[in-house]
Design an enzyme around this catalytic site. Sequence first.
Site, PDB file in Angstrom:
ATOM      1  N   HIS A 160      -6.020  -7.740  -4.048  1.00  0.00           N
ATOM      2  CA  HIS A 160      -4.765  -6.946  -2.615  1.00  0.00           C
ATOM      3  C   HIS A 160      -5.224  -7.929  -1.150  1.00  0.00           C
ATOM      4  CE1 HIS A 160      -5.127  -3.347  -5.510  1.00  0.00           C
ATOM      5  NE2 HIS A 160      -6.255  -3.385  -5.182  1.00  0.00           N
TER       6      HIS A 160
HETATM    7  C1  BDR Z   1      -6.723  -1.853  -0.869  1.00  0.00           C
HETATM    8  O1  BDR Z   1      -7.766  -0.945  -0.169  1.00  0.00           O
HETATM    9  C2  BDR Z   1      -8.855  -1.328  -0.218  1.00  0.00           C
HETATM   10  O2  BDR Z   1      -9.666  -0.266  -1.233  1.00  0.00           O
HETATM   11  C3  BDR Z   1      -9.138  -2.701  -0.551  1.00  0.00           C
HETATM   12  O3  BDR Z   1      -9.401  -3.329   1.203  1.00  0.00           O
HETATM   13  C4  BDR Z   1      -7.364  -2.761   0.050  1.00  0.00           C
HETATM   14  O4  BDR Z   1      -7.373  -2.903   1.529  1.00  0.00           O
HETATM   15  C5  BDR Z   1      -5.979  -1.790  -1.789  1.00  0.00           C
HETATM   16  O5  BDR Z   1      -5.710  -0.503  -2.180  1.00  0.00           O
END
Ligand code: BDR
Length: 311
Positions: free
Chosen positions: A243
Amino acid sequence: MTPVKLIIDCDPGVDDAVALLLAFASREALDILGVTTVAGNAGLERTARNARLIRQIANRPEIPVYSGASRPLLRDPVEAGDFHGPSGIGPIPVVEPDVPLAGDDAPQFIVDTIRREPPNTVTLAVTGPATNVALALRLAPDIGPRLRQIVVMGGARSAGGNITASAEYNVYADPHAFQEMLNAGCPIAIFGLDVTYQVLTLPERIDALEAIDTPGAQAAAAIMRFSNAVEADHTRRDGAPLHDPCTIAWLLKPDLFTLRPAFVQVETHNGVAFGHTAVEFRVTPDQANALWAVGADGAGVFALINQKLAL
Ligand code: BDR
Ligand code: CA
């Protein structure tokens, strides 16, 4: 090319850690003015320590790290230990980093830095809940229009949610803050699950990264192996979405992504769609409040990561 002046607001977090490693390794392209941390994937003490741990691995002790908000604006905190491990940073061995925090008032640091630099020169990358950003904007609404842009990981449209049926974690963890950030008054580029699910940590990609003998590449590869195992456990899928690094990758190489103008709003009412991002593409240019990422070149993102972390 003049380096991009950048503040990174994050909640490391395994994928935040890879985003930081990518940014820290991009010395010629990014002038990192500071890293700010927020409670999110783990509690504030752990996210602040984890950012300093990653800074140490990357050997960038000169970049200040500030901690900030210990809880969301209004809602109860939601941690994501299932995906990030009890330390918040998966397989990375936890030690007390050598360099301490520069301070514990991240919103004030954000305000002071944006006011100190010339208008429209500072970019804010946000890879955690937007609490610090909203608090900075409340302290000083003038900083919004002074920002060059905000680049944020959050939200979901076509991909559906990853914490509830329709909500993505960062928005769900502080929906009120995300909505306040959308009203900042500067250009905003949003990288949600629609694109991060196009950037997968496939085993052969991790193998290629692991073959690079630098501390950054080794740490990133270890994190990706950890995330793959977690993803396989939860979803039986081979390859976890990467992500947060999408934000930094876009700053470094915008043509890896396709973005569309949109009007984005967050559902802040408590109910089944709490934290959902409503993304309206049927807008004229002046109605749009953001660019919403819809396409990513996953192989290209990994090639970029390998290139930078080899340095
Ligand atoms: C986002 O949620 C967090 O758990 C990750 O670091 C990322 O920023 C993804 O949905
Ligand atoms: Ca994050």
